[in-house]
Motif scaffolding. Structure first.
Motif, short mmCIF file in Angstrom:
data_model
loop_
_atom_site.label_atom_id
_atom_site.label_comp_id
_atom_site.label_asym_id
_atom_site.label_seq_id
_atom_site.Cartn_x
_atom_site.Cartn_y
_atom_site.Cartn_z
N MET A 193 -16.31 -3.06 -10.19
CA MET A 193 -15.48 -3.53 -9.29
C MET A 193 -14.22 -3.05 -9.16
O MET A 193 -13.46 -3.17 -10.23
N ALA A 194 -13.77 -2.48 -8.07
CA ALA A 194 -12.41 -2.29 -7.99
C ALA A 194 -11.67 -2.81 -7.02
O ALA A 194 -11.82 -2.87 -5.83
N GLU A 195 -10.57 -3.41 -7.48
CA GLU A 195 -9.58 -4.10 -6.59
C GLU A 195 -8.46 -3.31 -6.15
O GLU A 195 -7.74 -2.83 -7.07
N GLU A 196 -8.36 -2.87 -4.90
CA GLU A 196 -7.28 -2.23 -4.59
C GLU A 196 -6.27 -2.97 -3.83
O GLU A 196 -5.55 -2.71 -2.72
N THR A 197 -5.82 -3.98 -4.57
CA THR A 197 -4.53 -4.66 -4.16
C THR A 197 -3.19 -4.12 -4.67
O THR A 197 -2.39 -4.63 -4.20
N ALA A 198 -3.30 -3.19 -5.37
CA ALA A 198 -2.02 -2.85 -6.07
C ALA A 198 -1.55 -1.53 -5.28
O ALA A 198 -1.43 -0.56 -5.74
N ASP A 199 -1.67 -1.76 -3.88
CA ASP A 199 -1.41 -0.76 -3.15
C ASP A 199 0.10 -0.48 -3.03
O ASP A 199 0.62 0.60 -2.65
N GLN A 200 0.97 -1.37 -3.54
CA GLN A 200 2.65 -1.17 -3.58
C GLN A 200 2.90 -0.36 -4.51
O GLN A 200 4.16 0.24 -4.40
N THR A 201 2.34 0.29 -5.69
CA THR A 201 2.50 1.03 -6.41
C THR A 201 2.78 2.73 -5.83
O THR A 201 3.22 3.27 -6.49
N LYS A 202 2.14 2.68 -4.62
CA LYS A 202 2.34 4.13 -3.82
C LYS A 202 3.79 4.49 -3.87
O LYS A 202 4.45 3.49 -3.43
N VAL A 203 3.92 5.75 -3.92
CA VAL A 203 5.30 6.14 -3.85
C VAL A 203 5.63 6.09 -2.12
O VAL A 203 4.83 6.85 -1.56
N ILE A 204 6.56 5.56 -1.85
CA ILE A 204 7.20 5.59 -0.35
C ILE A 204 8.03 6.71 -0.16
O ILE A 204 9.10 6.68 -1.07
N LYS A 205 7.81 7.44 0.81
CA LYS A 205 8.60 8.42 1.07
C LYS A 205 9.93 8.16 1.96
O LYS A 205 10.05 8.61 3.12
N VAL A 206 10.72 7.38 1.56
CA VAL A 206 11.88 6.97 2.29
C VAL A 206 12.97 7.14 1.44
O VAL A 206 13.11 6.93 0.30
N HIS A 207 14.18 7.22 1.90
CA HIS A 207 15.42 7.30 1.14
C HIS A 207 16.40 6.09 1.38
O HIS A 207 16.18 5.55 2.21
N LYS A 208 17.03 5.77 0.29
CA LYS A 208 17.95 4.67 0.37
C LYS A 208 19.41 5.03 0.78
O LYS A 208 19.73 5.88 0.16
N CYS A 209 19.80 4.58 1.51
CA CYS A 209 21.35 5.02 2.06
C CYS A 209 22.13 4.63 1.01
O CYS A 209 22.29 3.49 0.58
N PRO A 210 22.88 5.39 0.55
CA PRO A 210 23.70 5.39 -0.67
C PRO A 210 24.86 4.31 -0.40
O PRO A 210 25.66 3.88 -1.21
N ILE A 211 25.06 4.21 0.93
CA ILE A 211 26.25 3.11 1.44
C ILE A 211 25.95 1.87 1.60
O ILE A 211 26.57 1.05 0.90
N CYS A 212 24.92 1.66 2.47
CA CYS A 212 24.62 0.35 2.55
C CYS A 212 23.31 -0.28 1.92
O CYS A 212 22.63 -1.33 1.94
N GLY A 213 22.67 0.85 1.62
CA GLY A 213 21.52 0.44 0.73
C GLY A 213 20.13 0.28 1.41
O GLY A 213 19.07 -0.09 0.94
N LYS A 214 20.33 0.42 2.87
CA LYS A 214 19.13 0.38 3.77
C LYS A 214 18.02 1.39 3.68
O LYS A 214 18.52 2.47 3.54
N LEU A 215 16.90 1.05 3.66
CA LEU A 215 15.86 2.22 3.57
C LEU A 215 16.06 3.03 5.02
O LEU A 215 16.17 2.56 6.03
#
Ligand SMILES: [Zn+2]
Length: 64
Positions: free
Chosen positions: A1-23
């Motif tokens: 049984m494989a539960e695929e609920t831990a999808d959030q561990t996937k690396v998201i390719k977005v940058h974080k703004c160093p100024i306001c911290g927004k993605l």
């Protein structure tokens, strides 16, 4: 049984703004989210007294 609920561990390719911290994935103003934040960062540089190459800091206001 494989539960695929831990999808959030996937690396998201977005940058974080160093100024306001927004993605952001804005490629134009990377790593900033917008021109405004890029300007803010630039302003910080000036405010902190960074010396720009080839330009000596003018410290005297006396005119000859
Ligand atoms: Zn920003």
């Amino acid at each position: 049984m494989a539960e695929e609920t831990a999808d959030q561990t996937k690396v998201i390719k977005v940058h974080k703004c160093p100024i306001c911290g927004k993605l952001t994935d804005n490629k134009t103003y990377r790593p900033f989210c917008s021109k405004r934040c890029a300007d803010v960062d630039l302003g910080n540089w000036f405010n902190q007294g960074y010396v720009i190459e080839g330009k000596a800091p003018v410290d005297e206001e006396e005119s000859e």
